[in-house]
Design a protein around this motif. Structure first.
Motif, mmCIF file in Angstrom:
data_model
loop_
_atom_site.group_PDB
_atom_site.id
_atom_site.type_symbol
_atom_site.label_atom_id
_atom_site.label_comp_id
_atom_site.label_asym_id
_atom_site.label_seq_id
_atom_site.Cartn_x
_atom_site.Cartn_y
_atom_site.Cartn_z
ATOM 1 N N ILE A 155 15.675 42.097 -3.145
ATOM 2 C CA ILE A 155 14.456 41.692 -3.838
ATOM 3 C C ILE A 155 13.387 41.526 -2.766
ATOM 4 C CG2 ILE A 155 13.397 39.951 -5.311
ATOM 5 C CD1 ILE A 155 16.320 39.060 -6.016
ATOM 6 N N CYS A 156 12.279 42.215 -2.920
ATOM 7 C CA CYS A 156 11.253 42.196 -1.880
ATOM 8 C C CYS A 156 9.999 41.487 -2.359
ATOM 9 C CB CYS A 156 10.920 43.623 -1.472
ATOM 10 S SG CYS A 156 9.784 43.693 -0.088
ATOM 11 N N ARG A 157 9.446 40.680 -1.482
ATOM 12 C CA ARG A 157 8.138 40.066 -1.720
ATOM 13 C C ARG A 157 7.204 40.621 -0.656
ATOM 14 N NH1 ARG A 157 5.124 35.192 -0.411
ATOM 15 N NH2 ARG A 157 3.883 34.670 -2.232
ATOM 16 N N GLY A 174 17.414 41.079 -9.216
ATOM 17 C CA GLY A 174 16.289 40.184 -9.403
ATOM 18 C C GLY A 174 14.958 40.778 -9.029
ATOM 19 N N LEU A 175 13.951 39.931 -9.058
ATOM 20 C CA LEU A 175 12.596 40.318 -8.707
ATOM 21 C C LEU A 175 11.811 39.081 -8.331
ATOM 22 C CD1 LEU A 175 10.431 39.572 -11.261
ATOM 23 C CD2 LEU A 175 11.932 41.214 -12.341
ATOM 24 N N ILE A 176 10.634 39.293 -7.780
ATOM 25 C CA ILE A 176 9.704 38.206 -7.475
ATOM 26 C C ILE A 176 8.552 38.322 -8.476
ATOM 27 C CG2 ILE A 176 8.112 37.221 -5.768
ATOM 28 C CD1 ILE A 176 10.938 37.066 -4.776
ATOM 29 N N LEU A 177 8.257 37.229 -9.158
ATOM 30 C CA LEU A 177 7.172 37.203 -10.125
ATOM 31 C C LEU A 177 6.422 35.893 -9.928
ATOM 32 C CD1 LEU A 177 5.811 38.564 -12.594
ATOM 33 C CD2 LEU A 177 7.406 37.265 -14.018
ATOM 34 N N ASN A 178 5.119 35.957 -9.761
ATOM 35 C CA ASN A 178 4.305 34.761 -9.505
ATOM 36 C C ASN A 178 4.874 33.929 -8.351
ATOM 37 O OD1 ASN A 178 2.493 35.389 -11.573
ATOM 38 N ND2 ASN A 178 3.767 34.358 -13.093
ATOM 39 N N ASP A 179 5.290 34.613 -7.310
ATOM 40 C CA ASP A 179 5.810 34.001 -6.082
ATOM 41 C C ASP A 179 7.151 33.287 -6.249
ATOM 42 O OD1 ASP A 179 3.666 34.924 -4.572
ATOM 43 O OD2 ASP A 179 2.477 33.137 -4.980
ATOM 44 N N LEU A 180 7.850 33.467 -7.364
ATOM 45 C CA LEU A 180 9.149 32.844 -7.570
ATOM 46 C C LEU A 180 10.229 33.908 -7.710
ATOM 47 C CD1 LEU A 180 8.236 30.053 -10.143
ATOM 48 C CD2 LEU A 180 8.464 29.849 -7.655
ATOM 49 N N PRO A 181 11.407 33.669 -7.103
ATOM 50 C CA PRO A 181 12.508 34.617 -7.254
ATOM 51 C C PRO A 181 13.227 34.418 -8.596
ATOM 52 C CG PRO A 181 13.164 32.828 -5.810
ATOM 53 C CD PRO A 181 11.730 32.587 -6.170
ATOM 54 N N TYR A 182 13.496 35.514 -9.300
ATOM 55 C CA TYR A 182 14.262 35.529 -10.541
ATOM 56 C C TYR A 182 15.532 36.313 -10.289
ATOM 57 C CZ TYR A 182 10.199 33.876 -13.168
ATOM 58 O OH TYR A 182 9.161 33.134 -13.648
ATOM 59 N N VAL A 183 16.672 35.820 -10.811
ATOM 60 C CA VAL A 183 17.950 36.512 -10.647
ATOM 61 C C VAL A 183 18.601 36.653 -12.020
ATOM 62 C CG1 VAL A 183 20.233 36.419 -9.569
ATOM 63 C CG2 VAL A 183 18.232 35.634 -8.300
ATOM 64 N N TRP A 236 15.532 31.167 -12.273
ATOM 65 C CA TRP A 236 14.451 31.398 -11.320
ATOM 66 C C TRP A 236 14.382 30.228 -10.366
ATOM 67 C CZ3 TRP A 236 13.994 30.561 -16.453
ATOM 68 C CH2 TRP A 236 13.387 29.392 -16.858
ATOM 69 N N GLY A 237 13.930 30.512 -9.184
ATOM 70 C CA GLY A 237 13.759 29.470 -8.177
ATOM 71 C C GLY A 237 12.556 28.617 -8.506
ATOM 72 N N LYS A 238 12.694 27.333 -8.327
ATOM 73 C CA LYS A 238 11.575 26.417 -8.579
ATOM 74 C C LYS A 238 10.513 26.512 -7.504
ATOM 75 C CE LYS A 238 13.267 24.514 -12.254
ATOM 76 N NZ LYS A 238 12.632 24.598 -13.551
ATOM 77 N N GLN A 239 10.907 27.107 -6.374
ATOM 78 C CA GLN A 239 9.952 27.319 -5.293
ATOM 79 C C GLN A 239 10.421 28.528 -4.488
ATOM 80 O OE1 GLN A 239 10.165 23.688 -3.116
ATOM 81 N NE2 GLN A 239 12.024 24.256 -2.048
ATOM 82 N N GLU A 240 9.524 29.055 -3.718
ATOM 83 C CA GLU A 240 9.875 30.162 -2.857
ATOM 84 C C GLU A 240 10.840 29.679 -1.793
ATOM 85 O OE1 GLU A 240 7.598 33.592 -0.325
ATOM 86 O OE2 GLU A 240 6.486 31.900 -1.115
ATOM 87 N N ARG A 241 11.820 30.491 -1.440
ATOM 88 C CA ARG A 241 12.823 30.108 -0.457
ATOM 89 C C ARG A 241 12.287 30.326 0.956
ATOM 90 N NH1 ARG A 241 14.441 27.456 -4.195
ATOM 91 N NH2 ARG A 241 16.149 28.090 -5.473
ATOM 92 N N PRO A 242 12.556 29.383 1.849
ATOM 93 C CA PRO A 242 12.068 29.544 3.240
ATOM 94 C C PRO A 242 12.897 30.560 4.016
ATOM 95 C CG PRO A 242 13.362 27.556 3.026
ATOM 96 C CD PRO A 242 13.259 28.138 1.647
ATOM 97 N N VAL A 243 12.317 31.090 5.043
ATOM 98 C CA VAL A 243 13.035 31.977 5.952
ATOM 99 C C VAL A 243 12.988 31.370 7.350
ATOM 100 C CG1 VAL A 243 12.594 34.088 4.666
ATOM 101 C CG2 VAL A 243 10.996 33.383 6.407
ATOM 102 N N PRO A 244 13.892 31.791 8.215
ATOM 103 C CA PRO A 244 13.876 31.256 9.570
ATOM 104 C C PRO A 244 12.563 31.566 10.278
ATOM 105 C CG PRO A 244 15.848 32.560 9.154
ATOM 106 C CD PRO A 244 14.945 32.748 7.996
#
Length: 114
Positions: free
Chosen positions: A26-28, A82-91, A105-113
């Motif tokens: 899933i790409c943002r 999944g996909l990213i919609l309105n900055d949130l990940p959906y699976v 769907w994620g309640k927030q965008e997931r952080p990356v290192p």
């Protein structure tokens, strides 16, 4: 041409992967994040990792997708996508022992290192 292949397991550490299933990416694009989802080796849930999307292979350790009151379990041979919609990940996935599709769907965008 393509770059040399890279082992995802070598990037994120311990991981199991269910036979007859497929990973999903899933790409943002706006902040260049790449999410990878897969089914655990014992169909013990859906797992994901997040990368900064920049070719330096900076992945988070695997994380289990968990919802309140439910750990998503998948049907044999199914995959999560999944996909990213309105900055949130959906699976989305085919649930174990049911004839239905499920989503979260994620309640927030997931952080990356960093």
């Amino acid at each position: 041409s393509w770059d040399n292949p890279v082992s995802v397991k070598a990037q994120i550490g311990t991981m199991g992967f269910a036979p007859k299933s497929s990973p999903a990416a899933i790409c943002r694009f706006s902040t260049y994040k790449l999410y990878l989802t897969w089914i655990g080796s014992g169909r013990d849930g859906i797992f994901y990792s997040v990368d900064n999307g920049l070719a330096d292979n900076n992945w988070t350790k695997q994380q289990k997708l968990e919802c309140p009151n439910l750990t998503p379990m998948t049907a044999d041979g199914s995959s999560a996508s999944g996909l990213i919609l309105n900055d949130l990940p959906y699976v989305f996935w085919h649930a174990k022992d049911t004839d239905s599709l499920w989503m979260t769907w994620g309640k927030q965008e997931r952080p990356v290192p960093g």
